[in-house]
Design an enzyme around this catalytic site. Structure first.
Site, PDB file in Angstrom:
ATOM      1  N   GLU A   1      -1.077  -6.545  -3.147  1.00 26.25           N
ATOM      2  CA  GLU A   1      -1.589  -5.166  -3.092  1.00 26.25           C
ATOM      3  C   GLU A   1      -2.496  -4.888  -4.284  1.00 26.25           C
ATOM      4  O   GLU A   1      -3.441  -4.107  -4.182  1.00 26.25           O
ATOM      5  CB  GLU A   1      -0.412  -4.176  -2.988  1.00 26.25           C
ATOM      6  CG  GLU A   1       0.172  -4.219  -1.578  1.00 26.25           C
ATOM      7  CD  GLU A   1       1.611  -3.748  -1.459  1.00 26.25           C
ATOM      8  OE1 GLU A   1       2.185  -3.269  -2.454  1.00 26.25           O
ATOM      9  OE2 GLU A   1       2.161  -3.887  -0.339  1.00 26.25           O
TER      10      GLU A   1
ATOM     11  N   GLY B   1      10.013  -6.311  -0.513  1.00 27.09           N
ATOM     12  CA  GLY B   1       9.431  -4.986  -0.735  1.00 27.09           C
ATOM     13  C   GLY B   1      10.231  -3.928   0.005  1.00 27.09           C
ATOM     14  O   GLY B   1      11.305  -3.513  -0.426  1.00 27.09           O
ATOM     15  N   GLY B   2       9.714  -3.520   1.170  1.00 28.63           N
ATOM     16  CA  GLY B   2      10.275  -2.392   1.913  1.00 28.63           C
ATOM     17  C   GLY B   2      11.795  -2.396   2.043  1.00 28.63           C
ATOM     18  O   GLY B   2      12.455  -1.384   1.772  1.00 28.63           O
TER      19      GLY B   2
ATOM     20  N   SER C   1       8.017  -9.338   4.560  1.00 30.23           N
ATOM     21  CA  SER C   1       8.873  -8.871   5.656  1.00 30.23           C
ATOM     22  C   SER C   1      10.221  -9.596   5.725  1.00 30.23           C
ATOM     23  O   SER C   1      10.703  -9.925   6.809  1.00 30.23           O
ATOM     24  CB  SER C   1       8.118  -8.964   6.994  1.00 30.23           C
ATOM     25  OG  SER C   1       6.984  -8.106   6.976  1.00 30.23           O
TER      26      SER C   1
ATOM     27  N   GLU D   1       3.432 -15.207  -1.011  1.00 29.11           N
ATOM     28  CA  GLU D   1       3.479 -13.998  -0.193  1.00 29.11           C
ATOM     29  C   GLU D   1       2.219 -13.920   0.666  1.00 29.11           C
ATOM     30  O   GLU D   1       1.200 -13.354   0.226  1.00 29.11           O
ATOM     31  CB  GLU D   1       3.562 -12.759  -1.085  1.00 29.11           C
ATOM     32  CG  GLU D   1       4.794 -12.695  -1.954  1.00 29.11           C
ATOM     33  CD  GLU D   1       5.162 -11.261  -2.302  1.00 29.11           C
ATOM     34  OE1 GLU D   1       6.250 -10.835  -1.942  1.00 29.11           O
ATOM     35  OE2 GLU D   1       4.330 -10.566  -2.907  1.00 29.11           O
TER      36      GLU D   1
ATOM     37  N   HIS E   1       0.161  -9.473  -7.504  1.00 32.74           N
ATOM     38  CA  HIS E   1       0.704  -9.055  -6.202  1.00 32.74           C
ATOM     39  C   HIS E   1      -0.465  -8.768  -5.255  1.00 32.74           C
ATOM     40  O   HIS E   1      -1.496  -8.259  -5.665  1.00 32.74           O
ATOM     41  CB  HIS E   1       1.574  -7.805  -6.368  1.00 32.74           C
ATOM     42  CG  HIS E   1       2.304  -7.455  -5.102  1.00 32.74           C
ATOM     43  ND1 HIS E   1       1.703  -6.741  -4.084  1.00 32.74           N
ATOM     44  CD2 HIS E   1       3.553  -7.760  -4.670  1.00 32.74           C
ATOM     45  CE1 HIS E   1       2.576  -6.620  -3.089  1.00 32.74           C
ATOM     46  NE2 HIS E   1       3.694  -7.226  -3.413  1.00 32.74           N
TER      47      HIS E   1
ATOM     48  N   GLY F   1       4.717  -6.174   4.408  1.00 35.39           N
ATOM     49  CA  GLY F   1       4.837  -4.818   4.946  1.00 35.39           C
ATOM     50  C   GLY F   1       4.476  -4.692   6.411  1.00 35.39           C
ATOM     51  O   GLY F   1       4.284  -3.582   6.915  1.00 35.39           O
TER      52      GLY F   1
ATOM     53  N   ASN G   1      11.050  -5.529  -5.071  1.00 33.81           N
ATOM     54  CA  ASN G   1       9.854  -4.795  -5.485  1.00 33.81           C
ATOM     55  C   ASN G   1       9.870  -3.415  -4.817  1.00 33.81           C
ATOM     56  O   ASN G   1       9.605  -3.300  -3.627  1.00 33.81           O
ATOM     57  CB  ASN G   1       8.601  -5.589  -5.052  1.00 33.81           C
ATOM     58  CG  ASN G   1       7.318  -4.842  -5.344  1.00 33.81           C
ATOM     59  OD1 ASN G   1       7.308  -3.851  -6.081  1.00 33.81           O
ATOM     60  ND2 ASN G   1       6.219  -5.313  -4.768  1.00 33.81           N
ATOM     61  N   TRP G   2      10.195  -2.391  -5.618  1.00 38.16           N
ATOM     62  CA  TRP G   2      10.311  -1.038  -5.055  1.00 38.16           C
ATOM     63  C   TRP G   2       8.934  -0.389  -4.857  1.00 38.16           C
ATOM     64  O   TRP G   2       8.851   0.736  -4.380  1.00 38.16           O
ATOM     65  CB  TRP G   2      11.189  -0.160  -5.948  1.00 38.16           C
ATOM     66  CG  TRP G   2      12.645  -0.553  -5.934  1.00 38.16           C
ATOM     67  CD1 TRP G   2      13.220  -1.510  -5.149  1.00 38.16           C
ATOM     68  CD2 TRP G   2      13.708   0.006  -6.725  1.00 38.16           C
ATOM     69  NE1 TRP G   2      14.574  -1.579  -5.402  1.00 38.16           N
ATOM     70  CE2 TRP G   2      14.899  -0.663  -6.367  1.00 38.16           C
ATOM     71  CE3 TRP G   2      13.769   0.997  -7.708  1.00 38.16           C
ATOM     72  CZ2 TRP G   2      16.127  -0.372  -6.956  1.00 38.16           C
ATOM     73  CZ3 TRP G   2      14.994   1.303  -8.298  1.00 38.16           C
ATOM     74  CH2 TRP G   2      16.164   0.622  -7.920  1.00 38.16           C
ATOM     75  N   LYS G   3       7.881  -1.085  -5.270  1.00 35.21           N
ATOM     76  CA  LYS G   3       6.496  -0.582  -5.115  1.00 35.21           C
ATOM     77  C   LYS G   3       6.422   0.892  -5.535  1.00 35.21           C
ATOM     78  O   LYS G   3       7.007   1.290  -6.532  1.00 35.21           O
ATOM     79  CB  LYS G   3       6.029  -0.770  -3.670  1.00 35.21           C
ATOM     80  CG  LYS G   3       6.249  -2.166  -3.108  1.00 35.21           C
ATOM     81  CD  LYS G   3       5.411  -2.384  -1.878  1.00 35.21           C
ATOM     82  CE  LYS G   3       5.886  -3.605  -1.126  1.00 35.21           C
ATOM     83  NZ  LYS G   3       4.902  -4.114  -0.201  1.00 35.21           N
TER      84      LYS G   3
END
Ligand code: PEP
Length: 254
Positions: free
Chosen positions: A102, A236-237, A215, A172, A100, A178, A13-15
């Site tokens: 977020e 993600g990150g 993470s 998640e 998600h 994150g 997930n490149w957000k």
């Protein structure tokens, strides 16, 4: 190692980390590193809506799918700024994240809205990746399973799951996303086992693909994938940088 039909799912997930140029540069770099991708990996990338089409043009050739990070449930109309499931599908998407954390927490998306998004994705042939998870407060109050059950029930109750469509749920925990504070693998396994049982109750029969997200890094991915009910990871990150993503891929399979 635990896999689903012999495959590990590595979803990226490149957000909103990468702009158009950066997304295409990363996609091309991934394509050049395809020799590192083992056959037992099922990989999908979720770029921004702007770069999704061009990223797909590069990655589809090497067997990497693309997906939407979000969608709107109406097909077409006066909904300024929104993009429908059908539009994502036509642009080459195979998957769509729904719910998600977020979206749920920053944009106040409700369980009912997640349901509409999931149904819309299913109706046009996309495979939804249903994201669920509790906040740190809910976990501290011993309500993690209750919260996740409600998220699953609202999204899935009464649905006839389309034959042959993967049922993918990503656990998640919000407090792990994150933050660098990843969930202990055995705790994630406990929740995955719980989710598997809940899905059986809700959908009567199900053979879900269960992903852990929060993470994930190169130094912890193998531990997750060694759990009985963790078939892959949603990252993600660490997925938005070539080195950290390739490290995850390498450590996942070797
Ligand atoms: C995510 O956004 O789905 C996620 C898991 O993020 P991160 O890997 O950065 O915690």
């Amino acid at each position: 190692m635990s896999s689903k039909n012999g495959q590990f799912y590595l979803f990226a997930n490149w957000k909103m980390y990468l702009d158009f140029d950066e997304s295409n540069i990363l996609a091309n770099a991934l394509a050049q590193n395809t020799k590192k991708f083992s056959k037992n990996i099922k990989m999908a990338v979720f770029p921004s809506a702007l770069s999704l089409y061009s990223v797909g043009q590069v990655l589809n050739d090497i067997g990497v799918a693309v997906g939407a990070q979000n969608l709107y449930w109406v097909e077409k109309g006066g909904y300024t700024g929104e993009i429908s499931a059908q539009m994502y599908k036509a642009a080459g998407c195979q998957y769509a994240l729904v719910g998600h954390s977020e979206r749920r927490h920053l944009f106040k998306e409700t369980n009912d809205e997640v349901r509409k998004k999931l149904e819309s994705a299913l109706s046009c042939g996309l495979t939804p990746v249903l994201c669920v998870g509790e906040t740190d407060k809910q976990r501290a109050d011993n309500r993690a399973q209750e919260v996740v059950t409600e998220q699953l029930q609202t999204a899935l109750s009464g649905l006839a799951w389309p034959e042959g469509r993967e049922l993918i749920v990503a656990y998640e925990p919000v407090w792990a996303i994150g933050t660098g504070n990843n969930c202990i693998a055995s705790d994630a396994q406990t929740m995955h086992e719980f989710i598997k049982k809940e899905l059986e109750k809700i959908l009567f029969k199900s053979s879900p693909v269960l992903l852990y997200g929060g993470s994930v890094r190169g130094n912890n991915v193998a531990e997750y994938l060694s759990q009985t009910d963790i078939h892959g990871v949603l990252v993600g990150g660490a997925s938005a940088k070539l080195d950290s993503w390739l490290e995850i891929v390498e450590r996942a399979v070797f």
